[in-house]
Design a protein around this motif. Structure first.
Motif, PDB file in Angstrom:
ATOM      1  N   ASN A   1      82.769 -47.832 -14.509  1.00 45.29           N
ATOM      2  CA  ASN A   1      84.131 -48.365 -14.492  1.00 45.29           C
ATOM      3  C   ASN A   1      85.061 -47.538 -15.380  1.00 45.29           C
ATOM      4  OD1 ASN A   1      83.447 -50.436 -12.734  1.00 45.29           O
ATOM      5  ND2 ASN A   1      82.973 -51.868 -14.377  1.00 45.29           N
ATOM      6  N   MET A   2      84.515 -46.956 -16.428  1.00 47.64           N
ATOM      7  CA  MET A   2      85.328 -46.082 -17.267  1.00 47.64           C
ATOM      8  C   MET A   2      85.766 -44.846 -16.485  1.00 47.64           C
ATOM      9  SD  MET A   2      84.366 -44.202 -20.856  1.00 47.64           S
ATOM     10  CE  MET A   2      83.471 -42.891 -20.015  1.00 47.64           C
ATOM     11  N   TYR A   3      84.855 -44.275 -15.691  1.00 48.86           N
ATOM     12  CA  TYR A   3      85.214 -43.111 -14.866  1.00 48.86           C
ATOM     13  C   TYR A   3      86.295 -43.476 -13.860  1.00 48.86           C
ATOM     14  CZ  TYR A   3      80.815 -41.166 -16.676  1.00 48.86           C
ATOM     15  OH  TYR A   3      79.812 -40.707 -17.474  1.00 48.86           O
ATOM     16  N   ILE A   4      86.174 -44.649 -13.260  1.00 50.98           N
ATOM     17  CA  ILE A   4      87.185 -45.098 -12.290  1.00 50.98           C
ATOM     18  C   ILE A   4      88.544 -45.223 -12.979  1.00 50.98           C
ATOM     19  CG2 ILE A   4      87.910 -47.006 -10.816  1.00 50.98           C
ATOM     20  CD1 ILE A   4      84.945 -47.544 -10.246  1.00 50.98           C
ATOM     21  N   ALA A   5      88.567 -45.837 -14.150  1.00 47.47           N
ATOM     22  CA  ALA A   5      89.823 -46.044 -14.858  1.00 47.47           C
ATOM     23  C   ALA A   5      90.481 -44.713 -15.220  1.00 47.47           C
ATOM     24  CB  ALA A   5      89.581 -46.881 -16.115  1.00 47.47           C
ATOM     25  N   ILE A   6      89.699 -43.777 -15.709  1.00 46.10           N
ATOM     26  CA  ILE A   6      90.260 -42.478 -16.082  1.00 46.10           C
ATOM     27  C   ILE A   6      90.734 -41.731 -14.838  1.00 46.10           C
ATOM     28  CG2 ILE A   6      89.732 -40.236 -17.114  1.00 46.10           C
ATOM     29  CD1 ILE A   6      87.783 -41.649 -18.964  1.00 46.10           C
TER      30      ILE A   6
ATOM     31  N   VAL B   1      93.930 -47.142 -19.587  1.00 44.85           N
ATOM     32  CA  VAL B   1      92.487 -47.053 -19.326  1.00 44.85           C
ATOM     33  C   VAL B   1      91.789 -48.312 -19.823  1.00 44.85           C
ATOM     34  CG1 VAL B   1      90.374 -45.820 -19.907  1.00 44.85           C
ATOM     35  CG2 VAL B   1      92.430 -44.539 -19.324  1.00 44.85           C
ATOM     36  N   ILE B   2      92.131 -48.760 -21.021  1.00 42.86           N
ATOM     37  CA  ILE B   2      91.511 -49.966 -21.564  1.00 42.86           C
ATOM     38  C   ILE B   2      91.831 -51.174 -20.683  1.00 42.86           C
ATOM     39  CG2 ILE B   2      91.584 -51.603 -23.489  1.00 42.86           C
ATOM     40  CD1 ILE B   2      91.866 -49.271 -25.374  1.00 42.86           C
TER      41      ILE B   2
ATOM     42  N   GLY C   1      85.680 -41.623 -24.411  1.00 39.74           N
ATOM     43  CA  GLY C   1      84.410 -42.296 -24.144  1.00 39.74           C
ATOM     44  C   GLY C   1      83.812 -42.888 -25.398  1.00 39.74           C
ATOM     45  N   SER C   2      83.922 -42.154 -26.509  1.00 37.24           N
ATOM     46  CA  SER C   2      83.413 -42.681 -27.777  1.00 37.24           C
ATOM     47  C   SER C   2      84.230 -43.873 -28.250  1.00 37.24           C
ATOM     48  CB  SER C   2      83.429 -41.571 -28.840  1.00 37.24           C
ATOM     49  OG  SER C   2      82.591 -40.492 -28.453  1.00 37.24           O
ATOM     50  N   SER C   3      85.548 -43.802 -28.037  1.00 31.93           N
ATOM     51  CA  SER C   3      86.407 -44.917 -28.441  1.00 31.93           C
ATOM     52  C   SER C   3      86.078 -46.169 -27.644  1.00 31.93           C
ATOM     53  CB  SER C   3      87.880 -44.542 -28.236  1.00 31.93           C
ATOM     54  OG  SER C   3      88.233 -43.419 -29.025  1.00 31.93           O
ATOM     55  N   LEU C   4      85.891 -46.009 -26.333  1.00 29.25           N
ATOM     56  CA  LEU C   4      85.545 -47.168 -25.506  1.00 29.25           C
ATOM     57  C   LEU C   4      84.148 -47.677 -25.834  1.00 29.25           C
ATOM     58  CD1 LEU C   4      87.026 -46.080 -22.054  1.00 29.25           C
ATOM     59  CD2 LEU C   4      87.982 -47.691 -23.708  1.00 29.25           C
ATOM     60  N   GLY C   5      83.220 -46.750 -26.147  1.00 29.84           N
ATOM     61  CA  GLY C   5      81.894 -47.173 -26.580  1.00 29.84           C
ATOM     62  C   GLY C   5      81.959 -47.952 -27.875  1.00 29.84           C
ATOM     63  N   TYR C   6      82.831 -47.525 -28.776  1.00 29.78           N
ATOM     64  CA  TYR C   6      83.009 -48.232 -30.048  1.00 29.78           C
ATOM     65  C   TYR C   6      83.553 -49.640 -29.804  1.00 29.78           C
ATOM     66  CZ  TYR C   6      84.782 -49.238 -34.746  1.00 29.78           C
ATOM     67  OH  TYR C   6      85.036 -49.814 -35.966  1.00 29.78           O
ATOM     68  N   LEU C   7      84.450 -49.754 -28.806  1.00 29.69           N
ATOM     69  CA  LEU C   7      85.051 -51.055 -28.500  1.00 29.69           C
ATOM     70  C   LEU C   7      84.164 -51.924 -27.615  1.00 29.69           C
ATOM     71  CD1 LEU C   7      88.709 -49.879 -27.768  1.00 29.69           C
ATOM     72  CD2 LEU C   7      87.877 -51.023 -29.830  1.00 29.69           C
ATOM     73  N   GLY C   8      83.037 -51.371 -27.161  1.00 29.07           N
ATOM     74  CA  GLY C   8      82.143 -52.137 -26.301  1.00 29.07           C
ATOM     75  C   GLY C   8      82.513 -52.076 -24.835  1.00 29.07           C
ATOM     76  N   LEU C   9      83.406 -51.132 -24.441  1.00 26.89           N
ATOM     77  CA  LEU C   9      83.854 -51.025 -23.060  1.00 26.89           C
ATOM     78  C   LEU C   9      83.255 -49.830 -22.331  1.00 26.89           C
ATOM     79  CD1 LEU C   9      87.656 -51.839 -23.568  1.00 26.89           C
ATOM     80  CD2 LEU C   9      85.864 -53.369 -22.728  1.00 26.89           C
ATOM     81  N   GLY C  10      82.588 -48.942 -23.059  1.00 29.49           N
ATOM     82  CA  GLY C  10      81.999 -47.752 -22.450  1.00 29.49           C
ATOM     83  C   GLY C  10      80.491 -47.913 -22.304  1.00 29.49           C
ATOM     84  N   ALA C  11      79.753 -46.939 -22.824  1.00 31.21           N
ATOM     85  CA  ALA C  11      78.291 -47.041 -22.824  1.00 31.21           C
ATOM     86  C   ALA C  11      77.871 -48.284 -23.612  1.00 31.21           C
ATOM     87  CB  ALA C  11      77.672 -45.785 -23.428  1.00 31.21           C
TER      88      ALA C  11
END
Length: 275
Positions: A140-145, A127-128, A211-221
């Motif tokens: 883009n996160m929804y597409i990846a998942i 996903v990342i 979603g929270s993990s990607l948000g933490y990494l700057g890739l989500g929200a």
């Protein structure tokens, strides 16, 4: 009238508790402004990094924004993540799994190779990688998942449908001249979808964590959006002096994830009983 509460009380406790948590979460997500005391984006430079108090029960962050208001408004984004990130994988994976499990043969062999290729790599890494190529953001996160997640639903449903095709009622349907579509979607799938539904509930909890993990990494929200992962990232540099910025969003993640997990366990118990 008296039999209604008795019937409700007979439901599994995990189902009741999980349903109550998610009902409250859904209401907050639908009407965050009705419960949040402040605008989640409003900055108060007089109260920077203020600790929890009567005016700000969860304290304020480094921009003076009310943490409680941001946690409550984050329900809107994170509950959307739970639904939108898992809805397509659930629907598409269920349809593919039903067809593959019923047809067998070459389609099943090809599907097996696809499953092997996907599960070779950790889900989060895939996903990342996809989000990194497409760019940060919820869409883009929804597409990846969706690209990766449908495989797991398809595998579950395919195995269940394959078992159902060997039962007498499936043979009876074929003997009566029913079409393959009717046999699969009217008879086999309703009896095979229970594990996928239970997995879906658990997957919603995992979607919030992802979603929270990607948000933490700057890739989500993206900031300054009120999202739990973004809030935890905002507070990572202030854990020693302003722990509340990250701790309260983390508690919200745990409680909401627990609600989905309990609901999944309760549904599994109810559906197993009906089967």
């Amino acid at each position: 009238m008296s039999h209604i509460p008795r019937r409700a009380l007979s439901l599994p406790r995990p189902l009741l508790l999980g349903g109550a948590i998610l009902l409250a979460s859904t209401l907050v997500a639908a009407f965050p402004g009705a419960v949040a005391p402040y605008d989640p984006l409003a900055m108060d430079y007089v109260n920077l990094l203020a600790p929890p108090s009567a005016a700000h029960p969860f304290g304020t962050d480094n921009f003076g924004r009310d943490v409680l208001s941001r946690v409550l408004h984050a329900y809107t984004i994170d509950m959307q993540i739970a639904l939108f990130a898992t809805l397509f994988p659930f629907v598409f994976g269920t349809l593919v799994g039903a067809v593959v499990g019923y047809v067998g043969g070459t389609p099943e062999a090809v599907f097996g190779r696809v499953v092997d290729a996907v599960i070779t790599f950790p889900f989060l890494v895939l996903v990342i990688a996809i989000v990194s190529v497409l760019g940060p953001g919820l869409g883009n996160m929804y597409i990846a998942i969706g690209v990766v997640g449908w495989v797991f639903y398809a595998r579950i449903v395919a195995a269940e449908v394959k078992v159902q095709t060997r039962l007498d009622y499936a043979d009876a349907g074929r003997a009566m001249g029913y079409t393959h579509a009717r046999i699969v979607f009217r008879h086999l799938l309703p009896n095979a979808i229970t594990p996928a539904v239970v997995y879906w509930m658990t997957d919603m909890a995992l979607a919030i964590l992802l979603g929270s993990s990607l948000g933490y990494l700057g890739l989500g929200a993206q900031p300054p959006a009120a999202e739990w992962g973004v809030q935890i990232a905002d507070g990572k540099n202030f854990m020693a002096t302003a722990w509340w910025i990250s701790v309260f969003p983390g508690i919200a993640i745990v409680i909401t994830g627990l609600g989905f997990s309990l609901l999944g366990d309760g549904l599994a118990e109810v559906l197993r009983g009906r089967r």
